[in-house]
Write an enzyme that holds these catalytic residues in place. Structure first.
Site, short mmCIF file in Angstrom:
data_model
loop_
_atom_site.label_atom_id
_atom_site.label_comp_id
_atom_site.label_asym_id
_atom_site.label_seq_id
_atom_site.Cartn_x
_atom_site.Cartn_y
_atom_site.Cartn_z
N GLU A 145 8.93 -29.55 -27.27
CA GLU A 145 8.39 -30.58 -26.39
C GLU A 145 7.41 -31.48 -27.15
O GLU A 145 7.26 -32.65 -26.82
CB GLU A 145 7.71 -29.92 -25.18
N HIS A 169 12.49 -39.76 -24.95
CA HIS A 169 12.06 -38.36 -24.91
C HIS A 169 13.17 -37.44 -25.44
O HIS A 169 12.94 -36.62 -26.34
CB HIS A 169 11.71 -38.00 -23.46
N GLU A 170 14.36 -37.59 -24.90
CA GLU A 170 15.45 -36.71 -25.32
C GLU A 170 15.83 -36.97 -26.78
O GLU A 170 16.22 -36.04 -27.49
CB GLU A 170 16.68 -36.86 -24.41
N HIS A 193 13.77 -34.66 -28.83
CA HIS A 193 14.33 -33.30 -28.87
C HIS A 193 15.52 -33.24 -29.85
O HIS A 193 15.65 -32.31 -30.64
CB HIS A 193 14.84 -32.89 -27.49
MG MG Z 1 11.58 -32.15 -22.72
#
Ligand code: MG
Length: 500
Positions: free
Chosen positions: A300, A270-271, A274
């Site tokens: 996001e 997830h990171e 980003h």
């Molecule tokens: Mg996030």
């Protein structure tokens, strides 16, 4: 499509020159923030928050200097290219927001939120909502005032939402959630009735040593082409996050809980999503206000794309299975299919951050409903826990038994951020829409993931989204890059296809 155009207008060049100082302060603030989460000893917090507060006052002072504001005003009437117009849009917006709040209000807000964050921690330590309740009342009151200062067309919530997702209205969010409520609930019921998708898995209980999962996470990041050591780092913090000091220094964190290894893998992935958005910015934007992701929702969408679309796919599981087997001794009891089911469990539960892809948005729906009530209706904080419990029962059929499992679980309100939560759902839904378009362009997407060849996927994201930084407001960027407006139906179809 944007061509390489650079910055030519002399006033814009002057603005960028002056902005460099603001950029440097923001840069320093990011370093302090990162250090606070990753390295700082506990009691450093007092001095650190004062230092951060002073720096942010300093950067606001520079931003509101009449000579700077006048330049931004003046250049609006000149003939500008798209990059330059982006600079003007972003700066005008920031100046407008800063100017909206009187200094006493800003001081009060910052004082209240730092105290309410402490009160929230206390309340959590004792599972006692009454310790946080008076502070939540203050936050609600301050948020209503903030909305009034900012101004809005239809309702106060519009003003706050726009701070986090430029151009998105309460009505937009309402429409998004009504599509979800109508379509996702029957899908969830069907998943739960069919019983083919597990709601629990023995792999949740298997424990690991931190070094084992560190090796796995590093291996994954290397496959993704994350420039560890060159332009990025991964560290450990209680709440995983991404921060960018600039285009060439983007850092992520993860956490190691010692069991339920899917959590550390998916939060790392997830990171990474980003971070990639920040790493793939157009380098011409360095030191300018348009370097960086355009909004929380679009940001996001990038993290959710990597987490949900790639990280939870069968191909990705097959890719990482040998590394899991090499590092985790319990893995020889489980097949790749087991791991796939474990990564894709669906379980209506109480905690948002632990929620799966299908139930997650119901958590956000509840928060959105409550936040709107806080701003629009004459409500006191003490009535909220009951509304929370009723809402959870209605949306997911579960009832929190403690405050920590309910209204005290998120830190956002203690921080004074009301209007932030919807961006999580916008991002989650947008990621499915992006995936649809990406897969129509990259036909062999699945086999690329299976082989660990992420270059074409990253390149597509760079071309369509990342390289634009904040030139265009979010809605315009989506329309231009995907050829259509944001549409929640893609997410419904994605979930339907995946689970049913
Ligand atoms: Mg996030």
């Amino acid at each position: 499509m944007v061509i390489q155009m650079g910055f030519e207008n002399s006033t814009i060049k002057e603005i960028i020159g002056k902005y460099r100082r603001i950029w440097a302060i923001n840069h320093a603030e990011s370093v302090l923030g990162w250090d606070m989460e990753v390295n700082m000893p506990k009691e450093g917090i007092l001095e650190r928050s004062v230092a951060q507060g002073e720096l942010s006052v300093l950067s606001q002072e520079f931003m509101l200097k009449p000579e700077f504001v006048n330049l931004v005003e003046k250049v609006k009437d000149e003939n500008l290219n798209e990059y330059e117009r982006g600079i003007v849009r972003v700066l005008s917006r920031e100046i407008r927001i800063l100017k909206a709040f009187p200094p006493e209000f800003v001081r009060e807000m910052s004082e209240v939120t730092s105290k309410s964050t402490k009160a929230w921690e206390e309340a959590r330590n004792h599972d006692d909502f009454s310790k946080f309740e008076p502070w939540l009342d203050k936050i609600i009151n301050l948020s209503r005032r903030a909305a009034d200062y900012l101004g809005y067309e239809n309702e106060p919530y519009d003003a706050l939402l726009d701070l986090f997702e430029e151009g998105t209205t309460t009505k937009d969010v309402e429409n998004m959630f009504s599509v979800l409520e109508k379509n996702l609930k029957p899908i969830l019921d069907k998943i739960l009735n069919d019983g083919k998708v597990p709601s629990a898995h023995p792999l949740e209980g298997e424990s690991y040593r931190r070094e084992e999962m560190e090796k796995v996470n590093h291996w994954i990041l290397e496959k993704f082409g994350f420039p560890l050591g060159m332009r990025s780092r991964i560290d450990v913090s209680p709440h995983p996050f991404t921060t960018q000091f600039g285009i060439k220094d983007v850092r992520i964190t993860t956490r190691y809980e010692g069991s339920d290894f899917r959590r550390t893998v998916l939060s790392t992935v997830h990171e990474f999503g980003h971070a990639l958005y920040e790493l793939q910015q157009n380098e011409e934007f360095m030191f300018t206000p348009i370097a960086g992701g355009v909004s929380l929702g679009v940001h996001e969408s990038q993290s959710r794309f990597w987490e949900n679309i790639i990280g939870r796919s069968m191909e990705f599981i097959h890719l990482i299975y040998p590394v899991l087997k090499e590092n985790l001794s319990f893995m020889n009891k489980y097949s790749p299919e087991d791991v796939y089911l474990y990564f894709n469990m669906v379980r209506p539960d109480l905690i948002r951050t632990e929620a799966d892809m299908v139930t997650y948005n119901f958590h956000i729906m509840l928060r959105f409903k409550l936040e709107r009530i806080m701003l629009n209706e004459d409500i006191k904080a003490k009535e909220l826990p009951e509304l929370w419990t009723e809402g959870m029962e209605e949306l997911l059929g579960v009832r929190p038994k403690t405050y920590n499992e309910g209204i005290l679980q998120d830190i956002h309100w203690a921080h004074g951020t009301i209007g932030y939560f919807p961006t999580y759902s916008i991002g989650t839904l947008l990621s499915a829409q992006i995936a649809y378009h990406l897969k129509s362009d990259i036909r062999n997407f699945d086999s690329l993931v299976g082989r660990g060849e992420f270059k074409p996927i990253k390149e597509w994201l760079r071309e369509k989204i990342h390289r634009y930084g904040s030139i265009y407001p979010p809605k315009e960027l989506i329309k231009m890059s995907l050829g259509e407006e944001f549409n929640p139906e893609y997410f419904i179809k994605y979930v339907e296809k995946k689970y049913l």
